[in-house]
Design an enzyme around this catalytic site. Structure first.
Site, PDB file in Angstrom:
ATOM      1  N   ARG A 100       0.894  -1.167   0.000  1.00  0.00           N
ATOM      2  CA  ARG A 100       0.000   0.000   0.000  1.00  0.00           C
ATOM      3  C   ARG A 100       0.921   1.202   0.000  1.00  0.00           C
ATOM      4  NH1 ARG A 100      -5.528   0.446   1.300  1.00  0.00           N
ATOM      5  NH2 ARG A 100      -6.200   2.425   2.199  1.00  0.00           N
ATOM      6  N   HIS A 127      -6.607   1.159  -7.422  1.00  0.00           N
ATOM      7  CA  HIS A 127      -6.978   0.370  -6.253  1.00  0.00           C
ATOM      8  C   HIS A 127      -7.710  -0.884  -6.741  1.00  0.00           C
ATOM      9  CE1 HIS A 127      -7.652  -0.751  -2.258  1.00  0.00           C
ATOM     10  NE2 HIS A 127      -8.379   0.250  -1.802  1.00  0.00           N
ATOM     11  N   GLN A 130     -10.046  -3.087  -4.423  1.00  0.00           N
ATOM     12  CA  GLN A 130     -11.366  -2.530  -4.138  1.00  0.00           C
ATOM     13  C   GLN A 130     -12.351  -2.878  -5.247  1.00  0.00           C
ATOM     14  OE1 GLN A 130     -12.640  -0.692  -1.365  1.00  0.00           O
ATOM     15  NE2 GLN A 130     -14.485  -1.297  -2.479  1.00  0.00           N
ATOM     16  N   ASP A 212     -16.904   8.203  -3.866  1.00  0.00           N
ATOM     17  CA  ASP A 212     -15.814   8.121  -2.892  1.00  0.00           C
ATOM     18  C   ASP A 212     -15.672   9.496  -2.254  1.00  0.00           C
ATOM     19  OD1 ASP A 212     -13.681   7.205  -1.401  1.00  0.00           O
ATOM     20  OD2 ASP A 212     -12.351   6.834  -3.100  1.00  0.00           O
ATOM     21  N   CYS A 252     -16.787   2.820  -1.318  1.00  0.00           N
ATOM     22  CA  CYS A 252     -15.645   2.007  -0.877  1.00  0.00           C
ATOM     23  C   CYS A 252     -15.254   2.258   0.582  1.00  0.00           C
ATOM     24  CB  CYS A 252     -14.456   2.224  -1.797  1.00  0.00           C
ATOM     25  SG  CYS A 252     -13.866   3.925  -1.886  1.00  0.00           S
ATOM     26  N   ARG A 280     -14.654  -7.438   0.544  1.00  0.00           N
ATOM     27  CA  ARG A 280     -13.203  -7.275   0.437  1.00  0.00           C
ATOM     28  C   ARG A 280     -12.508  -8.558   0.895  1.00  0.00           C
ATOM     29  NH1 ARG A 280     -10.690  -2.302   0.323  1.00  0.00           N
ATOM     30  NH2 ARG A 280      -8.882  -3.608  -0.097  1.00  0.00           N
TER      31      ARG A 280
END
Length: 293
Positions: A100, A127, A130, A212, A252, A280
């Site tokens: 990350r 991402h 996700q 988002d 998300c 997830r």
């Protein structure tokens, strides 16, 4: 499937749909298995995380393996050791790595020197983990996403970029409602992306509406500017009414109520946000089985 998972388009359309099917299969089985018994996953994070970290840690545990979290401050990387040396050493001891990172280039450099699969747990570019969960959530309830209209409301950020990649792979119509100043020049390089400054145009007759936060990690210095620019791009109950009657809403997380969404949208009957968050775990488990079993 390639040895690393840095972007959604590291997969072809068949591989992506097979991964979704595998996630659905794993979700429907007993939580605990020994598929990854004896395997070890390293997680190296430059940014804070809730869902990405816990889904990989719990996922490895449920599959019979183990995971260890390492912040950059815990590593010699934080004291100047090169990415090349760090990657070569750590990958000689683990079976897979989740990164990350602040910059996507770090993912590329790390994977170039790693002897084990590297998974992008988030970068400034994309991402992909996700989007696996988002697609899983849609397929689980609605079936194939091919030919459907998906509306993204807000910043063309890393999650949006991964959606755009997925749209080309799975052949769905991806509408992005975004202020012109925040639309990247290369957005129209994607075959199935439609840009508009009108949130109503994007949401109208859509099958899935998603958004988002307006201020992503790393954009805090521009918070006031962004909040002003995106103030007309909130997804609320009235806006969601413009989508199809059976449309679903995703986010998300984390969410800022009163900004990109209205106060009660997460608990609206059309919201699948908490299932999306749980997914997830199941999407990550499928990815781990595919890459390091």
């Amino acid at each position: 499937m390639k040895s690393h998972f840095l972007d959604i388009n590291d997969l072809n359309s068949n591989e992506l749909e097979n991964l979704i099917d595998k996630a659905l299969d794993l979700k429907g089985k007993n939580k605990i298995s020994n598929i990854l018994q004896g395997k070890f996953l390293g997680l190296i994070f430059e940014k804070s995380s809730t869902r990405t970290r816990i889904s990989f840690e719990v996922g490895m545990n449920q599959l019979g393996g183990k995971a260890s979290f390492l912040s950059v401050q815990d590593l010699q990387l934080g004291r100047g050791e090169t990415i090349e040396d760090t990657s070569k050493v750590i990958s000689s001891m683990v079976d897979g790595l989740v990164l990350r990172t602040i910059e996507h280039q770090t993912q590329l450099d790390f994977s170039n020197h790693s002897s084990v699969p590297v998974i992008n747990g988030l970068s400034n570019k994309s991402h992909p983990c996700q989007i696996l969960a988002d697609l899983l959530t849609y397929y689980e309830e609605k079936g194939s996403i091919k030919g459907k209209k998906i509306a993204w409301c807000g910043d063309f950020n890393n999650v949006c970029y991964s959606y755009a990649q997925a749209a080309d792979l799975l052949d769905f119509e991806f509408w992005v409602a975004c202020p012109e100043e925040f639309s990247p020049e290369d957005a129209l390089d994607f075959n199935n992306v439609n840009l508009t400054t009108s949130i109503q145009e994007a949401v109208e007759d859509s099958d899935l509406v998603t958004t988002d936060v307006w201020v992503s990690m790393g954009d805090e210095n521009d918070a006031s500017k962004r909040e002003q620019a995106f103030k007309d791009y909130q997804v609320n109950e009235d806006m969601l009414d413009k989508a199809k009657s059976d449309a679903i809403f995703l986010h998300c997380l984390p969410a800022i109520r009163g900004q990109e969404i209205s106060e009660n949208l997460l608990t609206d009957s059309r919201s699948r946000v908490y299932r999306q968050a749980e997914n997830r775990l199941h999407a990550q488990k499928a990815l781990l089985v595919e890459l390091i079993s």
